[in-house]
Design a protein around this motif. Structure first.
Motif, short mmCIF file in Angstrom:
data_model
loop_
_atom_site.label_atom_id
_atom_site.label_comp_id
_atom_site.label_asym_id
_atom_site.label_seq_id
_atom_site.Cartn_x
_atom_site.Cartn_y
_atom_site.Cartn_z
N GLU B 280 -35.81 11.63 -3.32
CA GLU B 280 -36.87 12.62 -3.55
C GLU B 280 -37.77 12.23 -4.71
O GLU B 280 -38.13 13.06 -5.53
CB GLU B 280 -36.24 13.98 -3.89
CG GLU B 280 -35.55 14.62 -2.75
CD GLU B 280 -34.80 15.85 -3.23
OE1 GLU B 280 -35.46 16.81 -3.63
OE2 GLU B 280 -33.57 15.82 -3.23
N SER B 283 -42.61 9.83 -3.89
CA SER B 283 -43.51 8.75 -3.50
C SER B 283 -44.17 9.04 -2.16
O SER B 283 -45.22 8.52 -1.84
CB SER B 283 -42.76 7.43 -3.43
OG SER B 283 -41.69 7.56 -2.51
N LYS B 284 -43.50 9.88 -1.35
CA LYS B 284 -44.07 10.23 -0.05
C LYS B 284 -44.37 11.72 -0.02
O LYS B 284 -43.68 12.51 -0.64
CB LYS B 284 -43.06 9.92 1.06
CG LYS B 284 -43.02 8.48 1.48
CD LYS B 284 -42.05 8.34 2.63
CE LYS B 284 -41.82 6.87 2.95
NZ LYS B 284 -40.70 6.71 3.85
N LYS B 285 -45.39 12.07 0.71
CA LYS B 285 -45.68 13.49 0.87
C LYS B 285 -44.78 14.06 1.96
O LYS B 285 -44.75 13.57 3.08
CB LYS B 285 -47.15 13.64 1.26
CG LYS B 285 -47.61 15.09 1.22
CD LYS B 285 -49.11 15.16 1.45
CE LYS B 285 -49.56 16.52 1.95
NZ LYS B 285 -48.98 17.64 1.25
N ARG B 286 -43.99 15.04 1.56
CA ARG B 286 -43.05 15.58 2.54
C ARG B 286 -43.32 17.06 2.75
O ARG B 286 -43.62 17.78 1.80
CB ARG B 286 -41.61 15.39 2.06
CG ARG B 286 -41.19 13.94 2.05
CD ARG B 286 -39.69 13.85 1.87
NE ARG B 286 -39.24 12.49 2.15
CZ ARG B 286 -39.20 11.53 1.23
NH1 ARG B 286 -39.59 11.78 0.01
NH2 ARG B 286 -38.77 10.34 1.57
N GLU B 287 -43.18 17.50 3.97
CA GLU B 287 -43.37 18.91 4.28
C GLU B 287 -42.23 19.38 5.17
O GLU B 287 -41.56 18.57 5.81
CB GLU B 287 -44.69 19.10 5.03
CG GLU B 287 -45.89 19.09 4.13
CD GLU B 287 -47.16 19.39 4.89
OE1 GLU B 287 -47.23 19.05 6.09
OE2 GLU B 287 -48.08 19.96 4.29
N GLN B 298 -37.32 19.15 5.30
CA GLN B 298 -38.43 18.58 4.57
C GLN B 298 -38.47 17.08 4.81
O GLN B 298 -37.51 16.37 4.49
CB GLN B 298 -38.27 18.85 3.07
CG GLN B 298 -39.54 18.56 2.31
CD GLN B 298 -39.29 18.22 0.87
OE1 GLN B 298 -38.39 17.48 0.54
NE2 GLN B 298 -40.10 18.78 0.01
N CYS B 299 -39.52 16.59 5.41
CA CYS B 299 -39.61 15.15 5.64
C CYS B 299 -41.06 14.72 5.77
O CYS B 299 -41.96 15.54 5.94
CB CYS B 299 -38.81 14.75 6.87
SG CYS B 299 -39.30 15.58 8.37
N SER B 300 -41.28 13.40 5.68
CA SER B 300 -42.62 12.88 5.87
C SER B 300 -42.79 12.55 7.35
O SER B 300 -41.82 12.52 8.11
CB SER B 300 -42.80 11.62 5.01
OG SER B 300 -41.86 10.65 5.41
N GLN B 301 -44.03 12.30 7.76
CA GLN B 301 -44.33 12.06 9.17
C GLN B 301 -43.43 10.96 9.76
O GLN B 301 -42.89 11.10 10.85
CB GLN B 301 -45.81 11.68 9.35
CG GLN B 301 -46.76 12.85 9.19
CD GLN B 301 -46.52 13.96 10.21
OE1 GLN B 301 -46.25 13.69 11.38
NE2 GLN B 301 -46.56 15.21 9.76
N ASP B 302 -43.24 9.86 9.01
CA ASP B 302 -42.49 8.74 9.58
C ASP B 302 -40.97 8.98 9.60
O ASP B 302 -40.23 8.22 10.20
CB ASP B 302 -42.82 7.44 8.85
CG ASP B 302 -42.52 7.56 7.36
OD1 ASP B 302 -42.81 8.64 6.80
OD2 ASP B 302 -42.00 6.59 6.77
N GLU B 303 -40.54 10.07 8.95
CA GLU B 303 -39.09 10.36 8.98
C GLU B 303 -38.71 11.30 10.13
O GLU B 303 -37.53 11.47 10.41
CB GLU B 303 -38.64 10.97 7.66
CG GLU B 303 -38.60 9.97 6.52
CD GLU B 303 -38.53 10.66 5.16
OE1 GLU B 303 -38.36 9.95 4.17
OE2 GLU B 303 -38.67 11.90 5.10
#
Lengths: 365, 319
Positions: B280, B283-287, B298-303
Motif C-alpha cells: 500500500e 504508488s498506484k491509484k487504487r479504488e 480496493q485495487c488498481s485497474q491492472d489488479e
C-alpha cells in the motif's frame, strides 16, 4: 517440554481485603500447582481473583490485604512467610511478571537497554558492560529489529507491540523459573497479539520457563495453555487439561463462558449470555456463588458449597451436577457439539494407540 | 437482506480526515474512503488501532469537521450544513455509544439527568412528570429499573454503565447509532448481554448501526456487512459472511488468520498469513472495485483480473 516436577504449589489460599465497607473475601480457598515447563492459564471475569492470586505469588499484595490461611510452596519455602529481602531475591530473578499495559510498565525516563540490563545487575551482580551485552542479545531474541541502534532509545520511541517485547525481555533476562503473564496481549491488536504469543511459545521452548497465563480471552487460552483453571468469585470452579476444559467442560460457568463468545461461525439469532452480574465478595452468597446466575442450579446449590468432583485424573469440577444423585441435565448446544468432538478425539487417540500397539507386537514377532 | 432494493441511509464519499494539515506531522487518519449504509442494517468497521475506525465514526457524526468529501444522511449533505434546524434534527437522528463506560458518563450527574440531557436540549418532554416517565421507560428498555434513576454513575458496574450510555443515546429517538467499541471494556459474560440488548433494540426500533470494533468474532456476529480499514483506507467491503468466508484482500486474510479461536485443535494447526504493508505504498491509484456482487476490494485497474481469478478459485460468481 513438560515434566511432572511440581515447582509451585498453592494450597488452600485465602485472602481478604480490609476496606471501609468491610472485609472483601477476594480469594476463597484456592489450590493449584504448576509443573516445570508447562503453561497454566487462569481464566475468569474481572474480580474473580486471578490477579490477586498471582500478586500473592510475587509477594506484592496491597497493604490492606490479609492472608487468612493457606500457603504458597516454591522450592520447599512458603512465599507468604518470606521476609522482604527474600522476596526481593525472588522477584525478577526466579519469578518474573509481565503486565497488561506495556505503556505504563516501562520507566519512560530510562533507556531501554539499561532497563533490560537492570535485573542482571541487581540480582546477579553482573557488571554494567557485560549486562548491556546480554541485554542486546535478549533484544535480538525477542525480535526487536535493529537492536544495536535502538538499545539507547526511550520507551516512547517504540510501538505497543515492541514495548511488550521489551517488557518480555526484561522479565526473561534472568531466565526465571516462573513467568507470570497478566493479560499480556489485551492491549494489543490481533496481529501483534499473534506475534507476541508466538514469541512467548518460542521462548518457553528455549528456556523452559513455566508460565502462569492470566486472561479472559478463551481464544488465547486455547492456543497457549497446557492446563486451564477457571475462576469465579474467588474460587477455582473447574480445572483440567486444555482439551478437557474446551471439549468436555462440566461446570455450568465454563459452559456459559464458552457459549457467550461468538466464534467466526456463530450464526444464531441470540448470543447465549450469562444473566446477572458476579456476586459481591463483601458478603459472598451461601452455597455455590454461581447459583443465582446458573440456569442449571439445584436446590442444594443455595445451601451448600459443592466440593470438587473428579472427572478424570487431571480434570476436576466443583458443581453438584456431578454428584451421582444429581439429575441429568442437557448442556447448551455449543457444549454438546464440543463434547461430540471430544468423543471423536478420544476415539481417534485410542485407535492410534491400538494401532501403535499392534505395530509394536508385529515388530516383536 | 436484499441489498439491491435496500434504501441507503448513509452515503460516505471520498471522506478525508487529516490532522495538522500543512504541518510536518500531518496525519492522514482517514484517507479517501467511500461506503454506504442501508436502512436497518448493521455495518461493522474493523481494523487495527490507528487504522481510522474511530476517526471515521467521529467524522460521520460531525465531532470533527472533515477535511474533504461528502457525507449524506437521508439524502441530506451534512458537511458544511448551515441550516441550524436541519443540523439539530441530524444530531437527534444520529447518536453515539462510546467505548469506555467509565469515562463517558459525567460522575457529578445523576443517571436521570444523564439520560434526559438529550430530552431537555430538544424539548421532548411536556413537563417534569413526562420527563421522569420517559427516563423510567428508557431505563426499563435497557434492563435497568426506575430506582436507578436517582443514583450516580459510580454506583454501577461496567455493564450497567454501558446500559445507561445506551439509554442516553435512545432518549432522542435516533434512527442511526454509531457504537464505537461498545463492549471492549466489558467482561466476557457481560459482553454477550449488551450485544443481545443492541440486537433486540435494533429489531424493535428499526435502528441502523455503525458498529466499530477490533474484536473480529464479535463484529462478524453482529454485522450484516463489514468494511476493513487499514492505514485510513478501506480495503474490502462486503457482507460479513462473504468477507469472513471468502476474503479477497491479502490484508483481510492476514487479519482473519490472527484471530484466536476458542478451540485448541484449531489453534494447534493454525497457520498465520503474513501481510506486507509495502503493497500500500500509494504508488498506484487504487479504488474500491466490485469483484463479486456486493463484495468490493480496493485495487488498481491492472489488479482487477487477479482478484477476479481469486474469487473464481473460491467458487464465487464474478461480476
Amino acid at each position: 517440554m513438560q515434566s511432572n516436577e511440581t515447582i509451585l504449589a498453592v494450597n488452600h489460599l485465602k485472602i481478604n481485603f480490609n476496606t471501609y465497607a468491610g472485609k472483601v473475601k477476594a480469594i476463597r480457598d484456592v489450590s493449584f500447582d504448576l509443573k516445570k515447563g508447562e503453561t497454566l492459564a487462569i481464566v475468569g471475569e474481572s474480580g474473580s481473583g486471578k490477579t490477586v492470586t498471582t500478586r500473592s505469588i510475587m509477594g506484592m499484595l496491597a497493604n490492606n490485604a490479609v492472608v487468612d490461611g493457606g500457603n504458597i510452596q516454591f522450592h520447599d519455602k512458603d512465599v507468604l512467610k518470606m521476609s522482604e529481602r527474600e522476596l526481593e531475591n525472588l522477584r525478577g530473578a526466579q519469578i518474573a511478571q509481565i503486565f497488561q499495559d506495556p505503556m505504563t510498565s516501562l520507566d519512560p525516563t530510562m533507556r531501554i537497554g539499561r532497563q533490560i540490563a537492570e535485573p542482571l545487575m541487581i540480582h546477579k551482580g553482573v557488571k554494567k558492560e557485560k549486562a548491556m551485552a546480554q541485554a542486546l542479545e535478549m533484544m535480538k531474541l525477542v525480535g526487536i529489529t535493529d537492536a544495536e541502534n535502538r538499545i539507547n532509545d526511550y520507551p516512547h520511541q517504540f510501538s505497543g507491540g515492541m514495548r511488550q517485547r521489551i517488557v518480555i525481555a526484561i522479565a526473561l533476562i534472568n531466565y526465571p523459573e516462573i513467568l507470570i503473564a497478566d493479560e499480556p496481549t489485551t492491549a494489543l491488536d490481533v496481529t501483534i497479539q499473534a506475534q507476541i504469543l508466538n514469541l512467548m511459545r518460542e521462548l518457553q521452548d528455549k528456556i523452559s520457563t513455566s508460565i502462569i497465563f492470566i486472561t479472559h480471552d478463551l481464544g488465547v487460552v486455547a492456543g497457549m495453555a497446557d492446563r486451564v483453571a477457571v475462576m469465579y468469585a474467588g474460587k477455582i470452579v473447574e480445572y483440567g487439561t486444555v482439551d478437557e476444559i474446551f471439549y468436555n467442560p462440566k461446570h455450568p460457568y465454563t459452559w456459559g463462558l464458552l457459549s457467550s463468545m461468538p466464534t467466526l461461525d456463530t450464526n444464531s439469532a441470540e448470543l447465549a449470555s450469562i444473566p446477572g452480574t458476579p456476586p459481591d465478595l463483601l458478603d459472598p452468597p451461601k452455597g455455590d456463588a454461581f447459583a443465582p446466575r446458573n440456569p442449571y442450579a439445584l436446590k442444594i446449590d443455595t445451601e451448600q458449597e459443592p466440593p470438587f468432583f473428579k472427572v478424570s485424573d487431571t480434570h476436576y469440577a466443583a458443581t453438584w451436577l456431578l454428584h451421582p444423585d444429581a439429575p441429568k441435565v442437557t448442556p447448551p448446544d455449543q457444549i454438546i457439539k464440543r463434547q461430540e468432538k471430544f468423543a471423536e478425539m478420544q476415539k481417534a487417540a485410542l485407535a492410534k494407540a491400538q494401532h501403535h500397539q499392534i505395530e509394536e507386537e508385529e515388530e516383536q514377532q | 437482506m436484499e441489498l439491491d432494493n435496500a434504501k441507503k441511509v448513509l452515503e460516505v464519499k471520498h471522506l478525508k480526515q487529516y490532522f495538522n494539515v500543512g504541518k510536518r506531522d500531518e496525519v492522514k487518519a482517514v484517507d479517501d474512503i467511500s461506503f454506504d449504509i442501508y436502512e436497518g442494517e448493521t455495518f461493522g468497521l474493523v481494523g487495527e488501532s490507528g487504522s481510522g475506525k474511530t476517526t471515521t465514526g467521529r467524522a460521520i457524526i460531525h465531532l470533527y469537521t472533515p477535511t474533504s468529501g461528502s457525507i449524506k444522511f437521508n439524502n441530506q449533505e451534512i458537511i458544511g450544513l448551515k441550516d441550524h434546524q436541519k443540523m439539530q434534527q441530524f444530531r437527534r437522528d444520529m447518536q453515539m455509544i462510546f467505548q469506555d463506560p467509565y469515562a463517558s458518563l459525567n460522575p457529578r450527574m445523576k443517571v436521570k439527568d444523564i439520560v434526559a440531557e438529550g430530552i431537555d436540549i430538544n424539548h421532548l418532554a411536556k413537563d417534569d412528570a413526562d420527563r421522569s416517565k420517559q427516563v423510567a421507560d428508557l431505563l426499563a428498555t435497557v434492563g435497568l429499573n426506575r430506582d436507578h434513576a436517582s443514583r450516580y454513575p459510580h454506583e454501577f458496574s461496567g455493564g450497567q454503565r454501558q446500559r445507561i450510555g445506551i439509554a442516553r443515546a435512545l432518549a432522542v429517538q435516533p434512527k442511526f447509532i454509531i457504537a464505537d467499541e461498545p463492549i471492549s471494556a466489558l467482561d466476557v459474560s457481560i459482553q454477550a448481554q449488551v450485544v443481545n440488548l443492541l440486537k433486540q433494540l435494533q429489531r424493535e426500533r428499526k435502528l441502523t448501526f455503525l458498529f466499530i470494533a477490533h474484536d473480529l468474532s464479535m463484529v462478524k456476529y453482529i454485522s450484516d456487512r463489514i468494511g476493513v480499514l487499514h492505514y485510513g483506507r478501506m480495503l474490502e467491503v462486503g457482507t460479513s459472511d462473504e468477507v469472513y468466508n471468502h476474503p479477497l484482500h491479502d490484508y483481510t486474510r492476514s487479519l482473519l488468520s490472527a484471530v484466536p479461536v476458542p478451540d485448541p485443535e484449531y489453534e494447534r494447526t493454525r497457520t498465520q498469513i503474513k501481510y506486507d504493508p509495502k503493497y500500500e505504498d500509494g504508488s498506484k491509484k487504487r479504488e474500491l472495485v466490485e469483484i463479486v456482487p456486493h463484495h468490493f476490494v480496493q485495487c488498481s485497474q491492472d489488479e482487477i483480473p487477479m482478484y477476479q481469478e481469486r474469487a473464481k478459485e473460491m467458487g464465487l460468481s464474478v461480476k
